[in-house]
Design a protein around this motif. Structure first.
Motif, PDB file in Angstrom:
ATOM      1  N   LYS A 212      -2.907  23.818  13.208  1.00 47.21           N
ATOM      2  CA  LYS A 212      -3.015  23.063  14.463  1.00 47.21           C
ATOM      3  C   LYS A 212      -3.465  21.626  14.198  1.00 47.21           C
ATOM      4  O   LYS A 212      -2.956  20.676  14.814  1.00 47.21           O
ATOM      5  N   LEU A 213      -4.418  21.467  13.289  1.00 45.32           N
ATOM      6  CA  LEU A 213      -4.883  20.125  12.953  1.00 45.32           C
ATOM      7  C   LEU A 213      -3.777  19.333  12.268  1.00 45.32           C
ATOM      8  O   LEU A 213      -3.531  18.152  12.602  1.00 45.32           O
ATOM      9  N   TRP A 214      -3.089  19.955  11.324  1.00 49.86           N
ATOM     10  CA  TRP A 214      -1.982  19.314  10.601  1.00 49.86           C
ATOM     11  C   TRP A 214      -0.873  18.894  11.570  1.00 49.86           C
ATOM     12  O   TRP A 214      -0.320  17.799  11.467  1.00 49.86           O
ATOM     13  N   LYS A 215      -0.574  19.758  12.530  1.00 45.96           N
ATOM     14  CA  LYS A 215       0.478  19.480  13.508  1.00 45.96           C
ATOM     15  C   LYS A 215       0.123  18.263  14.365  1.00 45.96           C
ATOM     16  O   LYS A 215       0.997  17.493  14.765  1.00 45.96           O
ATOM     17  N   ARG A 216      -1.157  18.083  14.602  1.00 45.62           N
ATOM     18  CA  ARG A 216      -1.591  16.964  15.433  1.00 45.62           C
ATOM     19  C   ARG A 216      -1.588  15.645  14.648  1.00 45.62           C
ATOM     20  O   ARG A 216      -1.272  14.580  15.196  1.00 45.62           O
ATOM     21  N   LEU A 217      -1.907  15.713  13.355  1.00 44.93           N
ATOM     22  CA  LEU A 217      -2.021  14.504  12.541  1.00 44.93           C
ATOM     23  C   LEU A 217      -0.695  14.039  11.959  1.00 44.93           C
ATOM     24  O   LEU A 217      -0.488  12.838  11.759  1.00 44.93           O
TER      25      LEU A 217
ATOM     26  N   LEU B 251       1.367  11.061  13.272  1.00 49.86           N
ATOM     27  CA  LEU B 251       0.737   9.767  13.060  1.00 49.86           C
ATOM     28  C   LEU B 251       1.079   9.201  11.687  1.00 49.86           C
ATOM     29  O   LEU B 251       1.056   7.976  11.479  1.00 49.86           O
ATOM     30  N   VAL B 252       1.415  10.108  10.763  1.00 45.81           N
ATOM     31  CA  VAL B 252       1.689   9.698   9.383  1.00 45.81           C
ATOM     32  C   VAL B 252       3.174   9.434   9.154  1.00 45.81           C
ATOM     33  O   VAL B 252       3.554   8.416   8.563  1.00 45.81           O
ATOM     34  N   VAL B 253       4.035  10.335   9.632  1.00 42.49           N
ATOM     35  CA  VAL B 253       5.473  10.237   9.310  1.00 42.49           C
ATOM     36  C   VAL B 253       6.344   9.974  10.531  1.00 42.49           C
ATOM     37  O   VAL B 253       7.567   9.858  10.396  1.00 42.49           O
ATOM     38  N   GLY B 254       5.774   9.924  11.714  1.00 40.68           N
ATOM     39  CA  GLY B 254       6.570   9.722  12.914  1.00 40.68           C
ATOM     40  C   GLY B 254       6.915  11.037  13.589  1.00 40.68           C
ATOM     41  O   GLY B 254       6.956  12.100  12.948  1.00 40.68           O
TER      42      GLY B 254
ATOM     43  N   GLU C  75      10.667  18.020  12.648  1.00 39.11           N
ATOM     44  CA  GLU C  75      11.549  18.703  11.688  1.00 39.11           C
ATOM     45  C   GLU C  75      10.731  19.438  10.623  1.00 39.11           C
ATOM     46  O   GLU C  75      11.040  20.577  10.257  1.00 39.11           O
ATOM     47  N   THR C  76       9.691  18.798  10.127  1.00 42.19           N
ATOM     48  CA  THR C  76       8.843  19.405   9.093  1.00 42.19           C
ATOM     49  C   THR C  76       8.100  20.627   9.641  1.00 42.19           C
ATOM     50  O   THR C  76       8.012  21.675   8.981  1.00 42.19           O
TER      51      THR C  76
END
Length: 259
Positions: free
Chosen positions: A136-141, A144-147, A153-154
Motif C-alpha cells: 500500500k505504501l509502495w503503491k502510493r509513492l 511520485l517517482v515514475v509517473g 502498469e507496474t
C-alpha cells in the motif's frame, strides 16, 4: 426454467425447477448456477429449487457498486420476498455459504447446508500484513517517482504475478468486491442461526480449510459436520455419491411437506 428478475439495481438470473418446499441454491465465487447443477438435479424430484446466478456471474448483471456480503444477502432477501418464499432451505457452496450464514442469522429459515463454505476470516501470519501494508505504501509513492501511467502498469503487473487466480481473473468492480468479501468475518452472527445446519466438507480443502468448518460447528447452535476423505473445495463433485446420501438423509423429513 431460466428466469430473470430486476432487484436491488441488478438483473438476477436464476433457474427454477421442481415442486415442494423451497430451496435456494447458491454457488461459489467465480462460478454460476451450472456449477451446482448436480445438487439441483438431486433435489428437484422433491423440492422447488431456485438456483441463483450471483450478480457478476453467469447471466446476472454486475453490481452497480462495490458490494459486500451484506448487499448480496439483501438481494437474496428481496428475491425471497418477491417470490413469496417463506422459511427456505438454503444450500450454499463457498461464497454462497457466506450469504447463507448471514441470511439464516436474521431470517426464518427451515434448514441450511453449508458446503465447503466461506465465512471465517483466514488466519494470516505477520509477514502477510507486512507485505500488504508495504504494498500500500509502495503503491502510493510509486506515481511520485515514475509517473501515474507507468506506476499503474507496474502495479498491475505485480498484482498479476502475486495475486490469486480468482483476483487475476477479475477487473474493476468485481475485483474490488472480491477484496471486500474475503476479508469479512461472519463468526459474530453464527450463534444467531436457529435452524438445523449441516456442514459438508472436503478434508483436503485448502480454500476454506476444515478448521473453518470446526469453528462453524462450534459457533452455530444446532450444527453437525460431515467431512469426506480425498475431497477438496468441491466436495460435492469429488464425492457425489456420499454427498447425495448425506443430503438426502438430512432433508428426508422435509420431502413433500407442505410449506
Amino acid at each position: 426454467m431460466l428466469q430473470t428478475k430486476n432487484l436491488c439495481g441488478v438483473t438476477l438470473q436464476y433457474n427454477v425447477e421442481g415442486e415442494g418446499l423451497p430451496v435456494i441454491l447458491m454457488h461459489g465465487w467465480g462460478c454460476n448456477h451450472t456449477t451446482v447443477a448436480s445438487i439441483e438435479r438431486l433435489l428437484t424430484p422433491h423440492f422447488k429449487v431456485y438456483n441463483l446466478d450471483f450478480p457478476g456471474f453467469g447471466g446476472s448483471s454486475t453490481p452497480p457498486a462495490v458490494w459486500g456480503v451484506e448487499e448480496y444477502t439483501r438481494l437474496v432477501e428481496a428475491f425471497a420476498r418477491a417470490e413469496g418464499i417463506e422459511r427456505p432451505i438454503l444450500i450454499g457452496h463457498s461464497f454462497g455459504g457466506r450469504v447463507s450464514i448471514l441470511f439464516a442469522s436474521r431470517n426464518a429459515t427451515r434448514k441450511v447446508i453449508l458446503v465447503d463454505a466461506a465465512g471465517v476470516k483466514p488466519r494470516r501470519p505477520l509477514k502477510y500484513y507486512v507485505k500488504v501494508y508495504s504494498f500500500k505504501l509502495w503503491k502510493r509513492l510509486l506515481p511520485l517517482v515514475v509517473g501515474r501511467k507507468r506506476a499503474d502498469e507496474t502495479i498491475e503487473a505485480y498484482r498479476r504475478k502475486s495475486g490469486s487466480a480468482d483476483y487475476n481473473a477479475l477487473t474493476g468492480t468485481m475485483r474490488n468486491i472480491l477484496v471486500k468479501v474475503v476479508n469479512e468475518d461472519l463468526k459474530a452472527v453464527m450463534p444467531r442461526i436457529q435452524c438445523p445446519v449441516l456442514l459438508i466438507w472436503g478434508k483436503n480443502d485448502t480454500a476454506t480449510p476444515l478448521r473453518d468448518a470446526r469453528t462453524m460447528e462450534r459457533l452455530i447452535p444446532d450444527a453437525g459436520l460431515v467431512a469426506f476423505d480425498d475431497a477438496g473445495h468441491y466436495s460435492f463433485l469429488d464425492k457425489p455419491y456420499e454427498f447425495n446420501a448425506v443430503v438426502q438423509n438430512f432433508l428426508q423429513p422435509d420431502i413433500k411437506q407442505e410449506s
